[in-house]
Scaffold this motif. Structure first.
Motif, mmCIF file in Angstrom:
data_model
loop_
_atom_site.group_PDB
_atom_site.id
_atom_site.type_symbol
_atom_site.label_atom_id
_atom_site.label_comp_id
_atom_site.label_asym_id
_atom_site.label_seq_id
_atom_site.Cartn_x
_atom_site.Cartn_y
_atom_site.Cartn_z
ATOM 1 N N ILE A 171 0.617 -1.278 0.232
ATOM 2 C CA ILE A 171 0.242 -0.245 0.065
ATOM 3 C C ILE A 171 1.204 1.048 0.345
ATOM 4 O O ILE A 171 1.731 1.288 0.573
ATOM 5 N N ALA A 186 0.063 4.483 1.001
ATOM 6 C CA ALA A 186 -1.321 5.421 1.551
ATOM 7 C C ALA A 186 -0.020 7.715 1.512
ATOM 8 O O ALA A 186 0.401 7.122 1.996
ATOM 9 N N LEU A 240 -5.543 5.452 8.514
ATOM 10 C CA LEU A 240 -6.210 4.503 8.072
ATOM 11 C C LEU A 240 -6.207 3.040 8.675
ATOM 12 O O LEU A 240 -5.070 2.437 8.941
ATOM 13 N N LEU A 274 -6.823 -0.617 7.372
ATOM 14 C CA LEU A 274 -6.997 -1.333 5.847
ATOM 15 C C LEU A 274 -7.123 -3.303 6.272
ATOM 16 O O LEU A 274 -7.013 -3.529 7.164
ATOM 17 N N CYS A 325 -8.679 -6.852 4.854
ATOM 18 C CA CYS A 325 -8.555 -8.061 3.432
ATOM 19 C C CYS A 325 -8.457 -9.081 4.113
ATOM 20 O O CYS A 325 -7.631 -9.602 4.564
ATOM 21 N N SER A 343 -5.414 -7.471 8.657
ATOM 22 C CA SER A 343 -6.142 -5.997 8.913
ATOM 23 C C SER A 343 -4.557 -4.795 8.922
ATOM 24 O O SER A 343 -3.520 -5.840 9.564
ATOM 25 N N LEU A 349 -11.350 -5.422 -0.386
ATOM 26 C CA LEU A 349 -9.799 -4.573 -0.107
ATOM 27 C C LEU A 349 -10.762 -2.995 1.092
ATOM 28 O O LEU A 349 -11.111 -2.492 0.042
ATOM 29 N N VAL A 367 -10.758 0.195 3.519
ATOM 30 C CA VAL A 367 -9.902 1.284 3.203
ATOM 31 C C VAL A 367 -11.649 1.827 4.494
ATOM 32 O O VAL A 367 -12.090 2.021 4.089
#
Length: 1640
Positions: free
Chosen positions: A1289, A1291, A1305, A1307, A1309, A1313, A1349, A1351
């Motif tokens: 990622i 960001a 953030l 994230l 998936c 996390s 995914l 966010v």
């Protein structure tokens, strides 16, 4: 270079008003009605657009005494030289009347001139005549206008002026207040107390509040309305809704700091537009009002007012719908009135505001009230029923009819309405007027107007619809408890959720509705003539039979009392109503048994209870056949649509195949004609009109399906489904719904409501029959409103048939089974002095029903007609009532309370009953309690100390007569306490089953239930116990009561051509004996007698036989539940499932998965196998309608308690063998919460396999499923192909987020996390301190199984609180996959912002188009102008032929934004922009911010020693030059094909640029009368990127008087252009020469 599309929400109109001067007058209403026209032609240009500009009211006596604030108004613009306005304009005079020297000034101007409006003429009207005669209308005809030199012109004007006091009508310049229920009746205007005499000339603070409640009767087909509110030029939008009666419930605020007079002059424009339509056809209707009128209204508020909407410039087309609003105009110190009503609550008095120019389309709605039948009264002898009809707040009532439950009114009630009618429904109430107030409501019914009329919008064509009509037909009345509140679906009428009628049947009314447009001279109430009476009573009735077979009842909570089911259709079957012939409408009482996990079930097993209800109704088969055919079409379309939605990959070949199947099935269904109503003698006008409407729609849908293209497939099919749903409802379905009530202890607890047409049999064929006629259906019971909303009452499986009894001869609902009918009575005995007999029974009869409340001697039974006794009375113990309710528990907590009382000396001694249960009933002492067979104890009795007791476990209280038990217990002993007790507990455990034991626990239970031979047991069939508790076959030491069950079987006589069960009518008793008067209740030695008599049964309830369907052939199945993963779909929450597990419930069996630790997407990858499941219905019936499988997601809270998070129910795939068997693939199924919200999904599948003879020989389970540590795993064939993937990622930062402190953030998936560090100073630098992140996760390779995914943006607030302020779900991850090892793969390049380039984009654009550097700077400066260079560079050779010899490199001009060019990757090659939401994204969901970042996903080796792929973002240096100051030059060249805004078809555009706090551009530099302006302007701005990254370019239409109209706007993300590797040079010339800056 590129073009930008200007986006405009919807077209608006430049309104020109009559501009009037209001001279500070206060207290009464002054109204001038202007009818303006000219006799002679104006001496103007050919296309002049005249407007009356200024009308000034002045009083010279007061001009020198005080400063005056003028208010001006304008007429609208009218084209031509002889304009006619016909407008009404208003001034409020307040407390100052007109004087003799007051005058009115009128100025006429031409608004069609290019620049300023040209002056035409001026006139002054003295108002002295109006002062002298205030009650007359001052008529001024052909008043000559004067020019600038005060010389007469050829123009004249005609107007009328009138003065109206406070008793007159309330009006505005654009609307008048009307009451649509009483036509032409004016309303009184209340004065505003405390309003100042003089308006201040200084600016003051004001606020406008506008709340939009709902809209009704909006014209249009399949519309998605949105309300646009323009308050003084500032626009607000509601959310997009669905349907013609949408519910908004949104509020808007806008603050002002203005001079009061100017504030009052501002307007509020409210538009309702269809968001799904094209711009030119989007407007549904509008309404406009000035703020001054609102401020001068009572409390400065228009509260809950309905606005009549009309279209712009089409006022003659009438009202297009209604909008309910509340508008407040508040000053400093003003308080808005408190609205205590619910948003969806109707008002008792309805007022409508509409424009004066909109014609009123009146109609007369006539209600022919004929009669009623089966009305329900508490006391029929004193009943006086009257029918009340309510429409738009108006109520009319028939004359009362005394002492009749079937009154004949024969009256006409007439309502005057305005079309379209504001009300969405008509309410009917039958009232009992035996008392003077007529407030006792017997029952009510509602008719939705959209179901009995049509505007013609349903059909896209020339269909004109039909006026409201109904009947003559019956309408069902209901009352009592109401169904639970449920949020209405989009597009449905709000009355479906709010104005619900009750559940209990209260009778029917026979009515007819006729609408007439012509003038009606009849009175409001009128008696019908004798000629009309023939249609209302004597209709042919036929006998209907309803048969219901109960197959299973599971997923029930624990019920203390025995339960039974009652089936009713109208009053037929209601055992509480003695006015109808008794029917077999109830099942036998039964206990509920624990299923071993969470729920209880009814142990019916192979003996299925049956009910048979006969009733008499009129023949409506012609109507129901049509309705069922439409339901077949709708259901088939919905099934295909659901499959289409489940295919998530747009490139899946199955998507196109399913689309083609959907079109083929729809064409086939629509091609079949509906039964013709024109030739049907019993069809009325509504039947014929709806048949015509439905036929047109089916023809149109067939044609649309033929022409449909594979574009927007889901949206197109949803549109077709919504259109079908609008025409399907049948208001004349006079057959009442079938109600199934779950009863516990004589109380109706929960219900299921089945529409009669769904189970109705038709001789026309299976397509015309109900979809559940003769088929098994699954019913989820629900509680009435206000009761037990948090749990599921029961899951019921039934098989139903309804039809004419003449068609029931060969009725056989199930493919196997035998019907058994028998009578039942219980012989009761009591024990006195160790002898059993009848002496101690007291109130209990010797022979009674199962509850012991009604005497049923065997000698009083008689066989019903057409039936005979098959055998004599026999003893058959009802073993279902003898089952241990803890039969499926693995451990049971036993308890005994030790009781003591205080003697005369104050010492504690054993009580009279030393050992009891918690209710005080006597039980054995702990040392005498024996362990039942099959159980064992691990520990001995102990005293429980885990509640409010003292150190020895005692709790104390004061005994209260007559029971002698305390009502309140305390843990501290007091001297006045007379009783104490303590609780002894012991846990009993079930023995483990021995290896090789043949019968399962369920089979042992079934064997016990089927055991009928009492000789083997050596018993007489006595059951020992007490009422209200479980009976036993073995006597207990404390037993003082026993009973045994006697059965006598019935058999039908000869064949009568009707199913025999429909002949079971009437009570089995010889005669209904009068019940003796009950004695005053005594206190008996046994407490249970008192409890038993608290709810005596009604003695009028008849004695009916019981019907059972015996299925003696069991079938065994195995259920395989493949459970992989669950995921959360809830937005705006930081949610992880804490210790979650899945519980699978199938009928009376339950299994659970393993419990996982905390995870955002728990993955079980487990198979749950139910072995040896027992079902008795035929396998073919099971395959067609299998029982539902319930998957429940549970988690544990912080205290360790289980919490149900969501439930998903669907039928399993049934296999009757393994010949063609394949694994059922995993599918995503919605997880539904308590109120029906789908807030999660579970990836699972289930299949039910029949155990055939061959399969029984195999080892269990019959499928080979891998097992690990005693847990069955997922088979490899259906297990997702998992692969370890690396997710990188980048960001970059967050943008356009408001009111956040320290965002970070999160994230997610799958189960993994990741959290970033918070941004410490978001307001100064919204980029993340660390930009690159990395984590690995196992991901499925199949796109259908892939997890998104997610966010989430978390804001860290005070006290450690974290809230989700935005979320973005990236469902399609394929674009982010890469192969770092590939030779052709190129990594993302970092923008080199810190390197000084010789020719940056800004330099190149600034130096523009000079090319040949070998030549002198000024060589081309002298002979080539800038526009010629541009024309030549863009390829326009016609305008630059003489420069062809020059070797210029040309530019490339794109006809769209650079972001939409595929080769440029949206200028997001460095980082992409993801929109953040706080809800599941919809079309109109507000964007709360943006996340800028990038993802890369690639395979990662599981072997730690294997070489790792190179990182994609790891080599990037930290960017330290952000935020960065930038210089921006905007070259504005031209605009093309603008939307016309003026009446002449042109507009006057000008440009406004906004960047951060900077605003450039001026309205003075507008370009008049053009749709293709050439600007040729360069703007230069400085900005701080990324704090100021969005360049907004707005295009407005210049208007001299009114607010400028917005033509459109576009936003350019400068940060993307700065960071993109393509730069902003897309389309520019490859080389340039140096030259001076050209003049633009």
């Amino acid at each position: 270079m590129s073009c930008f599309s200007i986006k405009k929400p919807s077209p608006e109109t430049s309104l020109i008003y009559l501009y009037m001067d209001f001279d500070g007058l206060t207290s009464c209403i002054f109204s001038s009605t202007l009818h303006v026209f000219a006799n002679n032609s104006f001496q103007t240009e050919e296309n002049s657009v005249p407007v009356v500009e200024t009308l000034e009211v002045s009083d010279k006596r007061k001009e020198s005494a005080s400063k005056r604030q003028e208010m001006k108004k304008r007429t609208r613009v009218e084209e031509g030289n002889d304009p006619i306005w016909n407008e009404t304009l208003i001034w409020h005079l307040w407390n100052q009347p007109l004087g003799n020297d007051s005058f009115l000034k009128v100025i006429l101007q031409d608004s069609g001139s290019k620049k300023k409006e040209r002056f035409i003429g001026l006139a002054t009207v003295l108002l002295k005549q109006l002062v002298q005669r205030p009650n007359e209308v001052f008529y001024v005809k052909n008043l000559t206008l004067l020019n600038h030199s005060m010389n007469p012109t050829d123009c004249t004007i005609t107007l009328q002026v009138a003065q109206i006091d406070d008793q007159g009508t309330k009006m505005t310049g654009h609307g008048e207040l009307l009451d649509s229920t009483v036509s032409e009746v004016t309303q009184k205007n209340q004065m505003v107390p405390g309003f100042p005499t003089h308006l201040s000339s200084k600016p003051q603070h004001f606020q406008v509040r506008l709340k939009v409640f709902e809209a009704r009767q909006l014209l249009g087909n399949n519309i998605k309305p949105v309300v646009k509110i323009n308050i003084a030029g500032k626009q607000h939008l509601t959310r997009i809704q669905m349907g013609n009666n949408p519910f908004f419930n949104e509020i808007f605020f806008q603050n002002f700091h203005e001079v009061p007079a100017k504030f009052f002059e501002e307007n509020i424009l409210i538009e309702v537009v269809d968001s799904a339509a094209s711009r030119s056809k989007a407007e549904i209707g509008r309404f406009q009002i000035d703020i001054g009128f609102i401020y001068h209204s009572p409390d400065h508020t228009l509260q809950r007012k309905w606005l009549g909407l009309c279209q712009r410039n089409k006022t003659t087309s009438g009202i297009r719908g209604y909008l309910k609003v509340t508008i407040c105009a508040l000053g400093v110190g003003d308080e808005a009135p408190v609205d205590q009503k619910l948003p969806y609550e109707d008002d008792s008095q309805v007022k409508i505001f509409k424009s004066t120019q909109v014609p009123v389309s009146l109609a007369y709605l006539q209600f022919f009230i004929y009669c009623a039948e089966d009305l329900h009264f508490r006391n029929p002898q004193s009943a006086t029923p009257a029918l009340e009809v309510e429409l738009i707040g108006d109520k009319l009532r028939t004359y009362p009819k005394s002492q009749s439950d079937s009154p004949i009114w024969n009256q006409i009630l007439t309502f005057q309405i305005q079309l379209p009618c504001l009300s969405s429904y008509i309410k009917f109430r039958v009232l009992d007027c035996s008392k003077s107030n007529c407030r006792d409501e017997i029952g009510s019914a509602s008719l939705c107007l959209s179901q009995i009329s049509s505007t013609g919008e349903e059909i896209q064509g020339m269909y004109s619809g039909f006026l409201p009509c109904f009947g003559p037909s019956f309408l069902t009345l209901r009352g009592g408890e109401k169904p639970p509140f449920r949020t209405t679906e989009e597009g449905t009428c709000i009355l479906d959720a709010v104005n619900k009628d009750g559940l209990a049947y209260r009778g029917r009314i026979f009515i007819e509705i006729v609408t007439k447009i012509k003038s009606q001279q009849d009175s409001v109430m009128k008696d019908l003539s004798q000629e009309v009476i023939k249609v209302e009573m004597q209709q042919y009735r036929q006998k209907y039979g309803l048969c219901v077979v109960f197959l299973s009842c599971t997923m029930m909570p624990k019920f203390k009392d025995l339960i039974q089911f009652e089936v009713s259709m109208g009053h037929y079957g209601n055992k509480m109503d003695p006015n109808y012939k008794p029917l077999v409408s109830t099942t036998q009482h039964s206990p509920v048994i624990y299923d071993g996990t969470s729920y209880h079930y009814v142990p019916w097993y192979n003996t299925k209870p049956v009910v048979a209800v006969t009733s008499n109704w009129e023949d409506v088969s012609f109507r129901m056949n049509c309705l069922n055919l439409l339901h077949v079409t709708r259901d088939r379309l919905k099934t295909n649509l659901d499959i289409l939605k489940s295919i998530r990959n747009p490139r899946d070949p199955a998507l196109l195949q399913q689309w083609e199947k959907l079109l083929k099935d729809l064409q086939e269904d629509c091609r079949g004609p509906l039964p013709c109503m024109t030739d049907q003698p019993r069809a009325n006008n509504l039947d014929k009109n709806k048949w015509k409407l439905r036929s047109y729609l089916l023809q149109q849908l067939e044609q649309r399906a033929k022409e449909a293209k594979p574009v927007n497939m889901v949206g197109t099919a949803e549109d077709w489904l919504r259109r079908l749903n609008t025409v399907i409802p049948e208001p004349q379905e006079s057959l009442p719904d079938v109600l199934i009530w779950l009863m516990s202890g004589q109380k109706r607890v929960a219900y299921a409501r089945i529409p009669a047409h769904t189970v109705l049999f038709s001789t026309a064929g299976p397509m015309s029959s109900g979809k559940f006629c003769g088929k098994i259906q699954n019913l989820l019971l629900q509680y009435p409103e206000g009761e037990g909303q948090n749990i599921l009452p029961a899951y019921l499986r039934v098989c139903m048939w309804l039809g004419n009894v003449k068609h029931s001869k060969n009725l056989k609902l199930l493919q196997q089974g035998t019907m058994v009918v028998y009578a039942e009575t219980y012989e009761n005995q009591a024990k006195i002095k160790d002898d059993w007999g009848q002496q101690g029974l007291y109130y209990c009869p010797n022979f009674s029903d199962v509850m012991g409340r009604k005497a049923l001697p065997k000698t009083d039974f008689r066989a019903p007609p057409e039936w005979h006794w098959k055998a004599d009375w026999v003893i058959e113990p009802q073993r279902r009532l003898l089952l241990d309710i803890d039969i499926n528990k693995s451990q049971v907590l036993e308890e005994v309370y030790e009781n003591q009382s205080r003697n005369a000396t104050g010492a504690w001694v054993p009580a009279a009953i030393p050992n009891t249960d918690v209710n005080g009933q006597p039980v054995e002492a702990p040392e005498n309690v024996k362990c039942p067979q099959g159980w064992h104890f691990k520990k001995n009795w102990i005293v429980e100390l885990n509640h409010a007791v003292d150190s020895e476990g005692w709790e104390y209280g004061v005994g209260i007569p007559p029971s002698g038990l305390p009502q309140i217990w305390n843990s501290v002993e007091k001297t006045y306490h007379s009783c104490r007790r303590r609780r002894w507990v012991r846990v009993r455990f079930r023995n483990h089953r021995e290896v090789g034991q043949k019968l399962s626990l369920e089979e042992e239970t079934l064997s016990f239930l089927q055991m009928q031979d009492l000789s083997e047991e050596g018993k007489e069939g006595w059951e020992y116990g007490t009422f209200g508790s479980r009976f036993h076959l073995d006597p207990q030491p404390t037993s003082r009561f026993r009973r045994r069950c006697w059965h006598r079987q019935l058999a039908p006589n000869e064949d009568r051509g009707v199913a025999p069960i429909f002949l079971l009518e009437g009570s089995l008793e010889v005669e209904q004996k009068k019940q003796p008067k009950k004695e005053v209740e005594r206190t008996w030695a046994w407490q249970h007698w008192k409890d038993w008599r608290r709810a005596p049964e009604d003695p009028r309830i008849p004695t009916m036989p019981f019907i059972y369907c015996t299925l003696n052939k069991p079938h065994y199945y195995q259920l395989f539940c493949y459970i992989y993963q669950a995921r959360n779909l809830m937005y705006n929450q930081v949610l992880t499932f804490q210790e979650s597990f899945i519980q699978v419930v199938f009928l009376n069996h339950s299994l659970c998965t393993q419990t996982l630790k905390s995870s955002a997407a728990p993955t079980w990858s487990q198979t749950l196998i139910f072995q040896h499941l027992l079902l008795f219905e035929d396998p073919k019936d099971t395959r067609e309608n299998p029982p539902l499988v319930a998957l429940e997601l549970w988690q544990h809270d912080s205290r360790g308690n289980k919490i149900l998070w969501g439930r998903s129910m669907w039928p399993p795939v049934v296999w009757l063998g393994l010949q063609d068997w394949v694994f059922t693939p995993l599918r995503w199924h919605p997880l539904v919460r308590e109120l029906g919200e789908e807030e999660g999904e579970i990836l699972a599948s289930c299949e039910l396999i029949l155990e055939t003879r061959k399969l029984k020989e195999l080892h269990l389970p019959i499928l080979s499923v891998p097992c690990k540590n005693g847990i069955y795993m997922l088979p490899k064939n259906i297990r997702p192909n998992m692969k370890m993937m690396a997710i990188e990622i980048m960001a970059w930062g967050l943008r356009n987020m408001k009111n956040v402190r320290y965002p970070q953030l999160l994230l997610e998936c799958g189960e993994k996390s990741l959290r970033t560090e918070p941004i410490s100073n978001f307001q100064e630098n919204p980029n993340f301190p660390t930009s690159t992140f990395f984590f690995t996760v196992f991901m499925p390779m199949e796109e259908s199984h892939a997890q998104p995914l997610v966010v989430k943006v978390l804001d860290n607030q005070a006290y450690g609180q974290q809230t989700v302020v935005g979320q973005a779900n990236i469902d399609f991850l394929q674009p982010y996959f890469c192969d770092p090892w590939s030779l052709n793969y190129t990594t993302v390049k970092l923008p080199t912002l810190s390197i000084k380039k010789p020719n940056t984009f800004l330099d190149l654009v600034y130096k523009k188009f000079w090319f040949d550097s070998s030549k002198d700077e000024g060589e081309y400066e002298q002979d080539v102008d800038w526009w010629s260079k541009l024309s030549w560079a863009t390829g326009n050779e016609d305008k630059s032929l003489k420069y062809n010899y020059k070797s210029y490199h040309t530019l490339k001009v794109y006809d769209c934004e650079l972001e939409t060019i595929q080769a440029f990757q949206g200028l997001q090659d460095f980082c992409q922009t993801f929109k953040l939401y706080q809800e599941k994204p919809k079309v109109d969901s507000p964007v709360v911010g943006e996340f800028k970042g990038l993802f890369r996903i690639y395979p990662f080796p599981e072997d730690p020693d294997a070489p790792k792929p190179p990182r994609q973002f790891s080599a990037w240096p930290e960017i330290e030059d952000f935020p960065q100051m930038c210089l921006v030059r905007v070259y504005l060249i031209r605009a093309i094909n603008l939307q016309p805004q003026d009446y002449n078809g042109l507009c006057d555009p000008y440009v406004i640029l906004k960047l951060g706090q900077t605003k450039l551009g001026s309205r003075d530099s507008y370009h008049p009368n053009t749709l293709d302006p050439i600007f040729g302007t360069m703007y230069e701005l400085t900005c701080n990127i990324p704090l100021e990254k969005d360049l907004e370019i707005q295009l407005y239409d210049f208007d001299l008087i009114t607010a400028d109209d917005e033509i459109g706007t576009t936003v350019i993300d400068l940060e993307n252009r700065l960071l993109s590797g393509f730069g902003a040079r897309c389309g520019l010339s490859k080389s340039y020469c140096k030259a001076h800056t050209p003049h633009l």
